[in-house]
Write a protein that holds these residues in place. Structure first.
Motif, PDB file in Angstrom:
ATOM      1  N   GLU A  78       0.817  -1.220   0.000  1.00 21.22           N
ATOM      2  CA  GLU A  78       0.000   0.000   0.000  1.00 21.22           C
ATOM      3  C   GLU A  78       0.845   1.263   0.000  1.00 21.22           C
ATOM      4  N   ALA A  79       1.976   1.248   0.696  1.00 21.63           N
ATOM      5  CA  ALA A  79       2.821   2.451   0.739  1.00 21.63           C
ATOM      6  C   ALA A  79       3.308   2.837  -0.651  1.00 21.63           C
ATOM      7  N   THR A  80       3.704   1.844  -1.427  1.00 19.46           N
ATOM      8  CA  THR A  80       4.186   2.127  -2.784  1.00 19.46           C
ATOM      9  C   THR A  80       3.053   2.554  -3.697  1.00 19.46           C
ATOM     10  N   LEU A  81       1.941   1.820  -3.654  1.00 22.51           N
ATOM     11  CA  LEU A  81       0.844   2.124  -4.568  1.00 22.51           C
ATOM     12  C   LEU A  81       0.174   3.447  -4.238  1.00 22.51           C
ATOM     13  N   SER A  82       0.115   3.799  -2.961  1.00 28.37           N
ATOM     14  CA  SER A  82      -0.535   5.065  -2.603  1.00 28.37           C
ATOM     15  C   SER A  82       0.288   6.268  -3.063  1.00 28.37           C
ATOM     16  N   ALA A  83       1.598   6.083  -3.273  1.00 24.91           N
ATOM     17  CA  ALA A  83       2.415   7.170  -3.801  1.00 24.91           C
ATOM     18  C   ALA A  83       2.100   7.414  -5.278  1.00 24.91           C
ATOM     19  N   ILE A  84       1.759   6.365  -5.998  1.00 22.87           N
ATOM     20  CA  ILE A  84       1.479   6.465  -7.431  1.00 22.87           C
ATOM     21  C   ILE A  84      -0.006   6.705  -7.691  1.00 22.87           C
ATOM     22  N   LEU A  85      -0.856   6.174  -6.810  1.00 23.81           N
ATOM     23  CA  LEU A  85      -2.312   6.334  -6.912  1.00 23.81           C
ATOM     24  C   LEU A  85      -2.806   6.942  -5.600  1.00 23.81           C
ATOM     25  N   PRO A  86      -2.603   8.241  -5.397  1.00 25.18           N
ATOM     26  CA  PRO A  86      -2.826   8.849  -4.083  1.00 25.18           C
ATOM     27  C   PRO A  86      -4.260   8.811  -3.581  1.00 25.18           C
ATOM     28  N   GLN A  87      -5.242   8.553  -4.435  1.00 23.83           N
ATOM     29  CA  GLN A  87      -6.633   8.494  -3.982  1.00 23.83           C
ATOM     30  C   GLN A  87      -7.060   7.108  -3.527  1.00 23.83           C
ATOM     31  N   LEU A  88      -6.178   6.119  -3.603  1.00 24.06           N
ATOM     32  CA  LEU A  88      -6.627   4.762  -3.309  1.00 24.06           C
ATOM     33  C   LEU A  88      -7.258   4.680  -1.920  1.00 24.06           C
ATOM     34  N   ASP A  89      -8.207   3.769  -1.815  1.00 23.12           N
ATOM     35  CA  ASP A  89      -8.988   3.613  -0.581  1.00 23.12           C
ATOM     36  C   ASP A  89      -8.768   2.228   0.013  1.00 23.12           C
ATOM     37  N   GLY A  90      -7.574   1.721  -0.160  1.00 28.80           N
ATOM     38  CA  GLY A  90      -7.244   0.423   0.394  1.00 28.80           C
ATOM     39  C   GLY A  90      -6.661  -0.507  -0.650  1.00 28.80           C
ATOM     40  N   VAL A  91      -5.877  -1.475  -0.157  1.00 31.96           N
ATOM     41  CA  VAL A  91      -5.247  -2.484  -0.997  1.00 31.96           C
ATOM     42  C   VAL A  91      -5.541  -3.849  -0.387  1.00 31.96           C
ATOM     43  N   ALA A  92      -5.983  -4.792  -1.203  1.00 30.54           N
ATOM     44  CA  ALA A  92      -6.219  -6.158  -0.750  1.00 30.54           C
ATOM     45  C   ALA A  92      -5.201  -7.061  -1.431  1.00 30.54           C
ATOM     46  N   GLN A  93      -4.491  -7.860  -0.633  1.00 24.34           N
ATOM     47  CA  GLN A  93      -3.457  -8.726  -1.180  1.00 24.34           C
ATOM     48  C   GLN A  93      -3.704 -10.182  -0.791  1.00 24.34           C
ATOM     49  N   SER A  94      -3.392 -11.066  -1.712  1.00 24.30           N
ATOM     50  CA  SER A  94      -3.490 -12.502  -1.481  1.00 24.30           C
ATOM     51  C   SER A  94      -2.199 -13.151  -1.937  1.00 24.30           C
ATOM     52  N   PRO A 238       6.218   2.875 -13.195  1.00 23.78           N
ATOM     53  CA  PRO A 238       6.607   3.440 -11.899  1.00 23.78           C
ATOM     54  C   PRO A 238       6.605   2.415 -10.762  1.00 23.78           C
ATOM     55  N   VAL A 239       5.670   1.452 -10.782  1.00 26.08           N
ATOM     56  CA  VAL A 239       5.662   0.409  -9.757  1.00 26.08           C
ATOM     57  C   VAL A 239       6.904  -0.474  -9.896  1.00 26.08           C
ATOM     58  N   VAL A 240       7.263  -0.819 -11.116  1.00 28.19           N
ATOM     59  CA  VAL A 240       8.469  -1.618 -11.349  1.00 28.19           C
ATOM     60  C   VAL A 240       9.713  -0.841 -10.904  1.00 28.19           C
ATOM     61  N   ALA A 241       9.791   0.429 -11.278  1.00 22.72           N
ATOM     62  CA  ALA A 241      10.932   1.253 -10.892  1.00 22.72           C
ATOM     63  C   ALA A 241      11.031   1.376  -9.366  1.00 22.72           C
ATOM     64  N   ALA A 242       9.874   1.503  -8.704  1.00 22.83           N
ATOM     65  CA  ALA A 242       9.858   1.575  -7.253  1.00 22.83           C
ATOM     66  C   ALA A 242      10.365   0.262  -6.645  1.00 22.83           C
ATOM     67  N   SER A 243       9.963  -0.872  -7.228  1.00 24.83           N
ATOM     68  CA  SER A 243      10.431  -2.173  -6.731  1.00 24.83           C
ATOM     69  C   SER A 243      11.935  -2.301  -6.879  1.00 24.83           C
ATOM     70  N   VAL A 244      12.468  -1.911  -8.028  1.00 28.59           N
ATOM     71  CA  VAL A 244      13.906  -1.976  -8.254  1.00 28.59           C
ATOM     72  C   VAL A 244      14.634  -1.096  -7.243  1.00 28.59           C
ATOM     73  N   ASP A 245      14.112   0.114  -7.019  1.00 26.69           N
ATOM     74  CA  ASP A 245      14.726   1.044  -6.077  1.00 26.69           C
ATOM     75  C   ASP A 245      14.687   0.486  -4.665  1.00 26.69           C
ATOM     76  N   ARG A 246      13.560  -0.086  -4.268  1.00 26.04           N
ATOM     77  CA  ARG A 246      13.426  -0.603  -2.904  1.00 26.04           C
ATOM     78  C   ARG A 246      14.266  -1.860  -2.686  1.00 26.04           C
ATOM     79  N   LEU A 247      14.437  -2.663  -3.737  1.00 25.56           N
ATOM     80  CA  LEU A 247      15.247  -3.879  -3.629  1.00 25.56           C
ATOM     81  C   LEU A 247      16.738  -3.597  -3.726  1.00 25.56           C
TER      82      LEU A 247
END
Length: 248
Positions: A78-94, A238-247
Motif C-alpha cells: 500500500e505504501a508504494t501504490l498510494s504514492a502512485i495512486l494517491p486516492q486509493l482507498d485500500g489495498v487487498a493482497q493474497s 513506476p511500480v516496477v521502478a519503485a520495486s527496483v529502487d526498494r530492492l
C-alpha cells in the motif's frame, strides 16, 4: 537477458483478463449518476515505500533460505501504490506459496522447495461505490512473482529465459511484454503484471477521466488501447521502478 533454464514449477504468470466485471454478488452495482472524481496518477512520486531487505542467509543451493525469501506482496504494498495512486482507498493482497525446482550451484541436481508468498495478487480500491474493494470491480490490480532469490549465480541459474523487449530500469535488466515486466537484479528476479480497466464501464458511462501528472485526460470506450498504453507507462513502469529502487 540470455538463455536460462526454467526452474519454477507451477509458476503463476497469467495476465488477468481485460474484460468487464460485474458488481460483487448481492450488490445492485454503482449508479450511473454516482459522482466519480478523476483518478489521479503520479508517475514520479517523491517516495515509494521502505526498502525491501535482501540481507538474508543462503542455504547450500545458493538460494536465500526459502522461508525468508522476499514476499511478492511487498513489491506492490500500500505504501508504494498510494504514492502512485494517491486516492486509493485500500489495498487487498493474497499471497500464495509456490513449489520450485531448484537448480543448485553444484550442477543440475538440486531438488524441490516451497517458498511462501512467491506469488501475490493485489487489488486496489478507490473511495466511490462501485470501485471499492468490496465491490469486486477491477480498476487497477497487479500480479507479482518472485522467480528466484539468492546469490548472483543462483539467480542466473534459476531465472527462465523471457521473450520481449529488453529494457533497463534502474539497476535491473528487464524484459517487457504487454503490461508485464520481468526484471533481474543481482540477488533477485521478479515479475509484475498490470490489469487496468477504464472505470466508466462500471457506471454505464462512455468516458473515464484521469489526472495524469497534473493533466486531465479522458478515455472513451473506443480509446482502450490508448488507455492501456498510458497505464503501462504511468502506473506499471513506476511500480516496477519503485520495486527496483526498494530492492536495491
Amino acid at each position: 537477458m540470455g538463455k536460462r533454464m526454467l526452474a519454477a514449477a507451477g509458476c503463476v504468470c497469467a495476465v488477468l483478463l481485460v474484460t468487464g466485471c460485474a458488481a460483487a454478488p448481492g450488490s445492485s452495482g454503482p449508479s450511473a449518476d454516482a459522482a466519480v472524481e478523476p483518478i489521479e496518477i503520479v508517475s514520479q512520486p517523491e517516495a515509494v515505500g521502505d526498502p525491501v531487505s535482501l540481507d538474508i542467509p543462503l542455504d547450500e543451493s545458493g538460494a536465500f533460505v526459502f522461508d525468508r525469501w522476499p514476499s511478492a506482496c511487498a513489491l506492490t504494498d500500500e505504501a508504494t501504490l498510494s504514492a502512485i495512486l494517491p486516492q486509493l482507498d485500500g489495498v487487498a493482497q493474497s499471497g500464495r506459496e509456490r513449489k520450485l525446482r531448484i537448480l543448485s550451484l553444484g550442477g543440475p541436481g538440486g531438488g524441490m522447495a516451497t517458498v511462501p508468498e512467491a506469488d501475490c495478487e493485489t487489488a486496489v480500491g478507490f473511495p466511490v461505490d462501485g470501485l471499492r474493494l468490496e465491490d469486486g470491480n477491477v480498476a487497477v490490480s497487479f500480479t507479482t512473482t518472485v522467480e528466484a532469490a539468492g546469490s548472483a549465480e543462483f539467480v542466473e541459474r534459476n531465472t527462465s529465459d523471457k521473450s520481449g523487449t529488453d529494457v533497463r530500469v534502474g539497476g535491473a535488466s528487464c524484459v517487457v511484454t504487454e503490461r508485464r515486466y520481468d526484471c533481474q537484479m543481482q540477488s533477485i528476479s521478479f515479475g509484475i503484471v498490470l490489469d487496468a480497466r477504464p472505470y466508466g464501464q462500471y457506471f454505464g458511462r462512455s468516458e473515464s477521466a484521469y489526472v495524469v501528472d497534473g493533466e486531465q485526460i479522458s478515455y472513451s470506450r473506443g480509446d482502450v488501447d490508448a488507455f492501456l498504453e498510458m497505464a503501462e507507462e504511468k502506473i506499471l513502469l513506476p511500480v516496477v521502478a519503485a520495486s527496483v529502487d526498494r530492492l536495491g
